[in-house]
Design a protein around this motif. Structure first.
Motif, PDB file in Angstrom:
ATOM      1  N   ASN A   4      31.828  40.129   8.568  1.00 30.51           N
ATOM      2  CA  ASN A   4      31.676  39.118   7.526  1.00 30.51           C
ATOM      3  C   ASN A   4      30.244  39.053   7.010  1.00 30.51           C
ATOM      4  O   ASN A   4      30.002  38.958   5.804  1.00 30.51           O
ATOM      5  CB  ASN A   4      32.090  37.736   8.051  1.00 30.51           C
ATOM      6  N   GLU A   5      29.278  39.114   7.918  1.00 37.08           N
ATOM      7  CA  GLU A   5      27.875  39.080   7.513  1.00 37.08           C
ATOM      8  C   GLU A   5      27.518  40.305   6.669  1.00 37.08           C
ATOM      9  O   GLU A   5      26.856  40.201   5.636  1.00 37.08           O
ATOM     10  CB  GLU A   5      26.973  39.031   8.735  1.00 37.08           C
ATOM     11  N   ALA A   6      27.949  41.480   7.118  1.00 39.41           N
ATOM     12  CA  ALA A   6      27.587  42.724   6.441  1.00 39.41           C
ATOM     13  C   ALA A   6      28.188  42.822   5.045  1.00 39.41           C
ATOM     14  O   ALA A   6      27.598  43.431   4.148  1.00 39.41           O
ATOM     15  CB  ALA A   6      28.031  43.922   7.282  1.00 39.41           C
ATOM     16  N   THR A   7      29.353  42.253   4.860  1.00 44.12           N
ATOM     17  CA  THR A   7      30.058  42.364   3.576  1.00 44.12           C
ATOM     18  C   THR A   7      29.967  41.095   2.746  1.00 44.12           C
ATOM     19  O   THR A   7      30.650  40.977   1.727  1.00 44.12           O
ATOM     20  CB  THR A   7      31.543  42.692   3.815  1.00 44.12           C
ATOM     21  N   SER A   8      29.119  40.153   3.167  1.00 42.10           N
ATOM     22  CA  SER A   8      29.027  38.843   2.500  1.00 42.10           C
ATOM     23  C   SER A   8      30.415  38.216   2.389  1.00 42.10           C
ATOM     24  O   SER A   8      30.856  37.793   1.330  1.00 42.10           O
ATOM     25  CB  SER A   8      28.380  38.982   1.116  1.00 42.10           C
ATOM     26  N   HIS A   9      31.089  38.184   3.537  1.00 40.41           N
ATOM     27  CA  HIS A   9      32.441  37.621   3.640  1.00 40.41           C
ATOM     28  C   HIS A   9      33.397  38.302   2.663  1.00 40.41           C
ATOM     29  O   HIS A   9      34.219  37.663   2.002  1.00 40.41           O
ATOM     30  CB  HIS A   9      32.406  36.110   3.433  1.00 40.41           C
ATOM     31  N   ARG A 258      28.968  52.518   7.940  1.00 41.65           N
ATOM     32  CA  ARG A 258      30.110  51.698   8.335  1.00 41.65           C
ATOM     33  C   ARG A 258      30.946  51.308   7.120  1.00 41.65           C
ATOM     34  O   ARG A 258      30.457  51.295   5.984  1.00 41.65           O
ATOM     35  CB  ARG A 258      29.614  50.437   9.055  1.00 41.65           C
ATOM     36  N   CYS A 259      32.198  50.966   7.379  1.00 40.60           N
ATOM     37  CA  CYS A 259      33.068  50.469   6.329  1.00 40.60           C
ATOM     38  C   CYS A 259      34.178  49.652   6.965  1.00 40.60           C
ATOM     39  O   CYS A 259      34.236  49.522   8.198  1.00 40.60           O
ATOM     40  CB  CYS A 259      33.651  51.611   5.497  1.00 40.60           C
ATOM     41  N   CYS A 260      35.046  49.105   6.140  1.00 45.58           N
ATOM     42  CA  CYS A 260      36.195  48.343   6.638  1.00 45.58           C
ATOM     43  C   CYS A 260      37.487  49.006   6.204  1.00 45.58           C
ATOM     44  O   CYS A 260      37.581  49.559   5.098  1.00 45.58           O
ATOM     45  CB  CYS A 260      36.158  46.912   6.119  1.00 45.58           C
ATOM     46  N   GLY A 339      40.513  45.218   7.138  1.00 48.90           N
ATOM     47  CA  GLY A 339      39.265  44.476   7.352  1.00 48.90           C
ATOM     48  C   GLY A 339      38.550  44.842   8.627  1.00 48.90           C
ATOM     49  O   GLY A 339      37.376  44.494   8.796  1.00 48.90           O
ATOM     50  N   ASP A 340      39.213  45.563   9.543  1.00 46.84           N
ATOM     51  CA  ASP A 340      38.545  45.996  10.767  1.00 46.84           C
ATOM     52  C   ASP A 340      37.425  46.993  10.439  1.00 46.84           C
ATOM     53  O   ASP A 340      37.563  47.822   9.538  1.00 46.84           O
ATOM     54  CB  ASP A 340      39.533  46.657  11.728  1.00 46.84           C
ATOM     55  N   GLU A 341      36.362  46.921  11.201  1.00 40.07           N
ATOM     56  CA  GLU A 341      35.233  47.827  10.987  1.00 40.07           C
ATOM     57  C   GLU A 341      35.533  49.227  11.506  1.00 40.07           C
ATOM     58  O   GLU A 341      36.098  49.403  12.585  1.00 40.07           O
ATOM     59  CB  GLU A 341      33.998  47.288  11.700  1.00 40.07           C
ATOM     60  N   GLY A 385      19.546  41.887  15.332  1.00 44.82           N
ATOM     61  CA  GLY A 385      20.984  41.663  15.288  1.00 44.82           C
ATOM     62  C   GLY A 385      21.481  40.791  14.156  1.00 44.82           C
ATOM     63  O   GLY A 385      22.693  40.548  14.054  1.00 44.82           O
ATOM     64  N   GLN A 386      20.590  40.325  13.274  1.00 47.50           N
ATOM     65  CA  GLN A 386      20.995  39.450  12.176  1.00 47.50           C
ATOM     66  C   GLN A 386      20.696  40.107  10.828  1.00 47.50           C
ATOM     67  O   GLN A 386      19.674  40.776  10.655  1.00 47.50           O
ATOM     68  CB  GLN A 386      20.246  38.115  12.265  1.00 47.50           C
TER      69      GLN A 386
END
Length: 398
Positions: A4-9, A258-260, A339-341, A385-386
């Protein structure tokens, strides 16, 4: 860090190159400690910092031990200046002397191996009431750019050094096989470089910095450091080659891709996947689709011969990799959802797929894999980590 963080939700494209700023900072700190405080570190951030983001990496490296920066071409240098980078900045490749006004305006150090270019620089600097700092390039065996080790070269270098408003900041060469165990030719290159240095001293031609060691040289040739080194790929936590590695230096990989998952379906035995029907399901198979392809820099040559991480496990990529998508067999992974990474290279849980693994499978080097991550792939920067920054090149938010 979660998806969620990486993709801006999921309001942004669910494909990203994840850049670990903490790892990059620690890598530079280790390089700085390794070469010692008497040697200047010129951090190489050409090729958009090997795909990692030149502006962001420049700041991290300068804050953690680098003294100055180097790029390949003038426009890369201008980009850094326009983003507030004020450190000494060297263009390692050729810059036509007719671009002297840009060199002067942005206070760029430029490589010279041609009198006419130097003459343009001198004339433009005189008009601007300033001077231009140059680095002479020596071709000691690379066969690329620079002066060859002969008296004719010394005569032209001496002629350039007498031009007004031009200051010799440095003299350098580049090793072509310092990333192999056999040191014979690298030693010969350094012998030629040393000849140049001796002749310059004899002719009273000043140069503030002498430098010849890139990443492999930093690891394997401390005796050749002179007073400056130019680390490149090792800053990003990758080995220069399989023969000269970062093992034992504590360097960490900085980028992961990475992707979803965007689609999951069951196909019957005998069904085929992707262009050319190069994969046929041997049994009922669960196929997941990923929104990444060769236009993003994920090589088509990996088709049907690589793996991807899902839920911390390796799964096979199946069918030809398309321009914008590719498919994976997730039959053995329970509870796979949209939606899974998925990790194309990097770490997920306790499993890792390295850039070197992909490079080996495609017959290339890690440098090319990293540099080819396309500009339509957002860069997501993490620290401790953020997520601290997301760069969308296509949306002009760099």
């Amino acid at each position: 860090m979660n998806v969620n963080e990486a993709t801006s939700h999921f309001t942004k494209r669910p494909v990203w190159a994840q850049i670990d700023l903490t790892a990059a900072a620690e890598n530079m700190q280790r390089i700085r400690k390794h070469v010692g405080n008497t040697v200047s570190v010129c951090a190489v951030v050409k090729g958009n910092a090997y795909g990692h983001g030149a502006v962001e990496m420049a700041g991290v490296f300068l804050d953690n031990g680098a003294d100055r920066l180097a790029v390949a071409c003038l426009d890369e240098a201008i980009e850094l200046r326009q983003h507030g980078i004020t450190a000494s900045l060297l263009v390692l490749g050729h810059t036509d002397g007719r671009r002297a006004s840009d060199i002067i305006q942005y206070d760029i150090e430029t490589t010279v191996f041609c009198y006419e270019d130097a003459k343009h620089l001198s004339e433009a600097a005189e008009k601007a009431g300033t001077s231009v700092r140059i680095h002479f390039a020596a071709d000691t065996g690379m066969g690329r750019i620079g002066y060859q080790a002969c008296e004719e070269s010394i005569r032209e270098i001496k002629k350039i050094s007498r031009l007004p408003f031009v200051a010799a900041e440095g003299f350098f060469t580049h090793f072509c096989v310092s990333d192999i165990k056999d040191k014979t030719f690298t030693q010969e290159q350094f012998r030629r470089f040393s000849w140049f240095r001796r002749r310059l001293e004899e002719e009273h031609i000043p140069a503030r910095h002498f430098h010849c060691c890139g990443s492999a040289g930093v690891l394997a040739y401390p005796e050749f450091y002179c007073d400056m080194v130019r680390p490149g790929i090792i800053q990003y936590g990758c080995d220069p080659s399989s023969e000269v590695t970062t093992e034992g230096y504590g360097l960490q990989s900085v980028m992961s891709l990475r992707c979803c998952i965007t689609h999951v379906k069951m196909i019957e035995k005998g069904s085929t996947v992707s262009y050319g029907r190069r994969f046929t399901a041997p049994k009922p198979t669960k196929i997941a689709t990923l929104p990444v392809g060769y236009a993003d820099g994920y090589p088509r040559r990996l088709s049907n011969q690589t793996e991807i991480l899902v839920h911390g496990r390796r799964v096979p990529q199946v069918g030809l990799i398309c321009m914008d998508q590719c498919m994976i067999d997730v039959t053995e992974i329970p509870d796979v959802c949209i939606g899974d990474e998925a990790v194309l290279f990097g770490k997920q849980e306790n499993e890792v797929i390295s850039v070197a693994e992909l490079a080996d499978k495609t017959g290339t080097i890690v440098h090319e894999i990293l540099c080819n991550i396309n500009r339509r792939v957002p860069r997501v920067y993490i620290k401790d980590g953020q997520v601290v920054k997301r760069v969308e090149y296509l949306l002009n938010k760099h």
